[in-house]
Design a protein around this motif. Structure first.
Motif, PDB file in Angstrom:
ATOM      1  N   PRO A  84      78.939 -23.221  24.146  1.00 32.08           N
ATOM      2  CA  PRO A  84      77.635 -22.722  24.610  1.00 32.08           C
ATOM      3  C   PRO A  84      76.597 -22.764  23.490  1.00 32.08           C
ATOM      4  CG  PRO A  84      79.401 -21.280  25.327  1.00 32.08           C
ATOM      5  CD  PRO A  84      80.018 -22.255  24.378  1.00 32.08           C
ATOM      6  N   ARG A  85      75.398 -23.186  23.823  1.00 32.23           N
ATOM      7  CA  ARG A  85      74.342 -23.392  22.823  1.00 32.23           C
ATOM      8  C   ARG A  85      73.428 -22.166  22.769  1.00 32.23           C
ATOM      9  NH1 ARG A  85      73.545 -28.078  26.304  1.00 32.23           N
ATOM     10  NH2 ARG A  85      74.796 -29.860  25.585  1.00 32.23           N
ATOM     11  N   PHE A  86      73.785 -21.171  21.960  1.00 35.26           N
ATOM     12  CA  PHE A  86      72.916 -20.005  21.872  1.00 35.26           C
ATOM     13  C   PHE A  86      73.020 -19.337  20.510  1.00 35.26           C
ATOM     14  CE2 PHE A  86      76.867 -18.243  23.678  1.00 35.26           C
ATOM     15  CZ  PHE A  86      77.102 -17.177  22.818  1.00 35.26           C
ATOM     16  N   ILE A  87      71.974 -18.527  20.212  1.00 32.53           N
ATOM     17  CA  ILE A  87      71.911 -17.674  19.030  1.00 32.53           C
ATOM     18  C   ILE A  87      71.436 -16.309  19.507  1.00 32.53           C
ATOM     19  CG2 ILE A  87      70.883 -17.292  16.756  1.00 32.53           C
ATOM     20  CD1 ILE A  87      70.318 -20.310  16.633  1.00 32.53           C
ATOM     21  N   ASP A  88      72.179 -15.236  19.123  1.00 32.74           N
ATOM     22  CA  ASP A  88      71.831 -13.883  19.553  1.00 32.74           C
ATOM     23  C   ASP A  88      71.184 -13.103  18.418  1.00 32.74           C
ATOM     24  OD1 ASP A  88      72.895 -14.428  22.009  1.00 32.74           O
ATOM     25  OD2 ASP A  88      74.823 -13.468  21.609  1.00 32.74           O
ATOM     26  N   PHE A  89      70.137 -12.323  18.787  1.00 34.49           N
ATOM     27  CA  PHE A  89      69.410 -11.489  17.836  1.00 34.49           C
ATOM     28  C   PHE A  89      69.543 -10.027  18.251  1.00 34.49           C
ATOM     29  CE2 PHE A  89      67.465 -15.623  17.978  1.00 34.49           C
ATOM     30  CZ  PHE A  89      67.169 -15.936  16.656  1.00 34.49           C
ATOM     31  N   ASP A  90      69.626  -9.150  17.251  1.00 36.48           N
ATOM     32  CA  ASP A  90      69.696  -7.710  17.482  1.00 36.48           C
ATOM     33  C   ASP A  90      68.458  -7.066  16.870  1.00 36.48           C
ATOM     34  OD1 ASP A  90      70.293  -5.048  17.798  1.00 36.48           O
ATOM     35  OD2 ASP A  90      72.094  -5.067  16.525  1.00 36.48           O
ATOM     36  N   LEU A  91      67.667  -6.348  17.703  1.00 39.95           N
ATOM     37  CA  LEU A  91      66.447  -5.691  17.239  1.00 39.95           C
ATOM     38  C   LEU A  91      66.704  -4.281  16.722  1.00 39.95           C
ATOM     39  CD1 LEU A  91      63.960  -6.779  20.062  1.00 39.95           C
ATOM     40  CD2 LEU A  91      64.515  -7.955  17.929  1.00 39.95           C
ATOM     41  N   GLY A  92      67.932  -3.781  16.795  1.00 39.39           N
ATOM     42  CA  GLY A  92      68.266  -2.440  16.321  1.00 39.39           C
ATOM     43  C   GLY A  92      68.129  -1.386  17.395  1.00 39.39           C
ATOM     44  N   LYS A  93      67.148  -1.481  18.262  1.00 41.06           N
ATOM     45  CA  LYS A  93      66.976  -0.622  19.425  1.00 41.06           C
ATOM     46  C   LYS A  93      66.112  -1.365  20.438  1.00 41.06           C
ATOM     47  CE  LYS A  93      62.930   2.035  17.897  1.00 41.06           C
ATOM     48  NZ  LYS A  93      62.386   3.397  17.655  1.00 41.06           N
ATOM     49  N   ALA A  94      65.990  -0.829  21.621  1.00 47.78           N
ATOM     50  CA  ALA A  94      65.269  -1.515  22.695  1.00 47.78           C
ATOM     51  C   ALA A  94      63.754  -1.434  22.471  1.00 47.78           C
ATOM     52  CB  ALA A  94      65.635  -0.907  24.044  1.00 47.78           C
ATOM     53  N   TYR A  95      63.108  -2.573  22.648  1.00 45.07           N
ATOM     54  CA  TYR A  95      61.647  -2.663  22.552  1.00 45.07           C
ATOM     55  C   TYR A  95      61.120  -3.446  23.743  1.00 45.07           C
ATOM     56  CZ  TYR A  95      61.954  -1.325  17.591  1.00 45.07           C
ATOM     57  OH  TYR A  95      62.185  -0.671  16.407  1.00 45.07           O
TER      58      TYR A  95
END
Length: 677
Positions: free
Chosen positions: A586-597
């Motif tokens: 699967p072609r993806f990169i995941d990002f984590d913002l630390g909390k929901a925005y």
């Protein structure tokens, strides 16, 4: 019978009265005839050939136009070709032996020119003023041919006489060309097949474009030299055909000779210096029904886009953005202007561009212009004019002048979204007259003076705009990527946020998000097995800076040790990440913002290649006062450089200390992004 005798004083008064009654054109003609010297009788013979009060009156006016505008026109005689005969033959033999085999062909041409150049005369050495040697027979023949072509042209026969005189009639299309009969040859070769069909002409500009493309396709074998053999003179259209190679300016006047011989109102426009890349450029224009249609001089399948991409707004998918400070048109008619005509100003205090009075300003035909008034901090004594300059090849190039009035100066018709430097010109030298500034698209001015605050600058390129055409593959790796948002790291439930379009600019961009919900985790899904980007940024409505984020998961394997997924979130567009993936992954990169925005937009920037050379030394400079100041040197290693403690809000450039050539561009730096100028 008493004979009337005129008092000598009255005779002088009558003579002066007659002079005063002459029109400006008549005065201009008389001045030209005085310059002609012994050739005056030849020129007057051409004038006498036509009766100004008969059906030939237009032809008389045409010859009148040619002669009165002839001062300043010059070219070599046919003996020049004899001097170069063997050189041109050797040149052609090389093009036959190495057909488009660059760089071998170019190197052979350079070697040949270096060997022969000291033995051959220059164009100006063999140049003769037209006013001193053009014959009446030649003027009459060219005039007759021009009228014949004009009257037979289905697109231009209704153009004004003034347009005919400027764009069809002139025998000379550029100084330095032999006054030959090339237009007679072109007419005989093509007039039966082009521009004579009235039913086609009624179809409008599209029919004209098709016919012109068909005609110029016949000369597609004349290609660009790729700047090898610079300085080789090409003194005639037949010689350009013979050699098969030339620069833009050569092909422009060739096309102008060709099209005018068939009755097309045509000219050559040029930008004296680009505002966001090095060098200058020339191209052709046809004036049909009062409208200017600009086109590429060399054969190209998409040649008619210049009015679109030269509007100082458009981004072209192949070349990126063009920024033009001024556009001028070469003319046969004379347009003498200050500062060259101002007797207070010495010749050595006038830039070469403004000594050329065979041109006129046509900037407004291409882009929105602004009359820009500046206050000068200090004006030296006996300085009457100031200039606006743009940067290229490590020099500031004057592109417009303005007369100084008190401590103010106005520069008319300037292009926007460019960096300019106000300057004086003295003894051939540019003297800065103030700080460089960015003239923004909204007409506001951002003066680029260093501030007390300092910043970190990350950069991975030196040459600016010329890299646009080299990054099409990198654009494909980022185009059409889409973003989804979720509040679970496995993305078991997710909503679509937005998609990057197919056209990606070289500058940082962003897309609006299509949601009113808040998310902590963002997934980038790529359509390609290879992914490349400078950075990915996430924005809320409550702050201008991007949110801090980290890479949660990346399925792409870095292509080199310098590639790191964390570069996408380090805040610097210059630190790129490039990776590849197996086709079944699967072609993806995941990002984590630390909390929901709740995101309002997602920013991204291209991974720029062909920038920093490995193991080379680079030096960063900023402009302050009247010159460049160093911020220190660094050795490259990772494909990008980071300089700390750099004065903010200045004009910068990064120089490659290992280069002999100087092609570095200037840039500003905002929000951790280089903005090439």
């Amino acid at each position: 019978m008493n004979r009337f005798r005129l008092n000598p004083l009255w005779a002088i008064a009558l003579y002066l009265f007659c002079l005063a009654c002459r029109t400006p054109e008549e005065k201009q003609l008389e001045t030209a005839l005085q310059f002609a010297g012994e050739n005056r009788s030849e020129l007057e013979k051409a004038l006498r050939y036509y009766n100004p009060y008969s059906i030939d009156s237009l032809k008389y006016r045409a010859v009148h136009f040619l002669i009165r505008n002839m001062p300043g026109c010059w070219g070599p005689d046919s003996s020049f070709l004899q001097s170069y005969k063997h050189f041109y033959k050797e040149y052609r033999n090389l093009t036959i032996r190495y057909p488009n085999q660059y760089p071998i062909l170019g190197q052979k041409i350079d070697s040949l020119w270096e060997l022969k150049r000291p033995l051959l005369p220059g164009l100006e050495e063999c140049g003769t003023p037209d006013i001193r040697h053009i014959t009446s027979d030649y003027l009459i023949e060219e005039t007759e041919n021009a009228f014949r072509a004009w009257e037979g042209n289905a697109y231009c026969r209704k153009c004004s006489f003034e347009e005919f005189c400027e764009y069809i009639l002139p025998y000379r299309r550029k100084n330095g060309l032999i006054a030959d009969r090339a237009r007679t040859i072109f007419y005989a070769r093509h007039h039966r097949h082009f521009y004579h069909n009235d039913s086609l002409a009624r179809q409008g500009i599209h029919a004209f474009v098709r016919e012109t493309d068909s005609l110029l396709y016949l000369y597609r074998h004349i290609t660009h030299t790729r700047f090898y053999g610079n300085g080789i003179p090409v003194p005639s259209a037949p010689m350009l055909e013979y050699l098969g190679k030339g620069l833009c300016e050569h092909r422009c006047w060739f096309n102008s000779v060709l099209l005018s011989s068939l009755g097309i109102t045509t000219a050559v426009d040029f930008v004296p210096a680009w505002g966001n890349r090095n060098s200058s450029h020339s191209w052709n224009v046809a004036i049909i029904n009062g409208q200017t249609h600009a086109f590429e001089s060399f054969w190209d399948t998409n040649r008619w886009k210049y009015k679109h991409i030269y509007n100082n707004k458009t981004y072209d998918k192949e070349w990126g953005s063009f920024r033009l400070p001024k556009v001028y048109r070469h003319t046969y008619s004379s347009h003498p202007t200050a500062p060259a005509t101002d007797r207070r100003v010495r010749s050595e205090d006038v830039p070469p561009l403004f000594k050329n009075y065979k041109k006129k300003d046509v900037s407004a035909e291409y882009f929105d212009t602004l009359n820009l008034t500046l206050r000068l901090p200090e004006v030296p004594e006996n300085m009457y004019y100031a200039y606006l300059c743009v940067f290229g090849y490590q020099q500031w190039h004057p592109v417009q002048y303005g007369e100084i009035r008190g401590d103010k100066v106005t520069f008319e018709g300037m292009g926007k979204d460019l960096v300019y430097l106000p300057a004086f010109y003295c003894n051939g030298e540019i003297i800065p007259a103030g700080a460089p500034f960015h003239l923004r698209p909204d007409n506001s001015i951002d003066i680029l003076t260093p501030r007390e605050s300092h910043q970190t600058i990350a950069v991975n390129h030196v040459a600016g705009a010329p890299f646009y055409e080299k990054n099409q593959q990198e654009i494909a790796h980022l185009a059409h990527c889409r973003f989804i948002g979720s509040n679970t790291p496995d993305f078991s439930t997710a909503d679509t946020l937005g998609k990057i379009p197919g056209s990606v600019f070289m500058e940082a961009e962003s897309i609006p998000t299509d949601t009113s919900c808040s998310y902590r985790y963002i997934r980038l899904i790529s359509p390609c097995d290879t992914f490349a980007a400078g950075d990915i940024r996430f924005y809320t409505a409550y702050q201008s800076d991007p949110l801090p984020s980290r890479i949660l998961h990346c399925n792409y394997t870095p292509l080199s040790s310098a590639d790191c997924p964390e570069h996408l979130t380090d805040g610097f567009a210059a630190s790129c990440f490039k990776g590849k993936i197996r086709t079944d992954t699967p072609r993806f990169i995941d990002f984590d913002l630390g909390k929901a925005y709740r995101l309002i937009r997602i920013g991204y920037s291209l991974c720029i290649t062909n920038g920093i050379m490995p193991d080379a030394e680079y030096e960063l400079f900023y402009w302050q006062g009247n010159d460049w100041h160093s911020c220190g040197k660094q050795k490259s290693g990772k494909g990008w450089l980071r300089f700390t403690d750099v004065p903010s809000h200045a004009l910068y450039q990064l120089r490659n200390c290992n280069w002999n050539k100087r092609i570095e561009r200037i840039f500003t730096y905002d929000n951790n992004e280089t903005r090439w100028k």
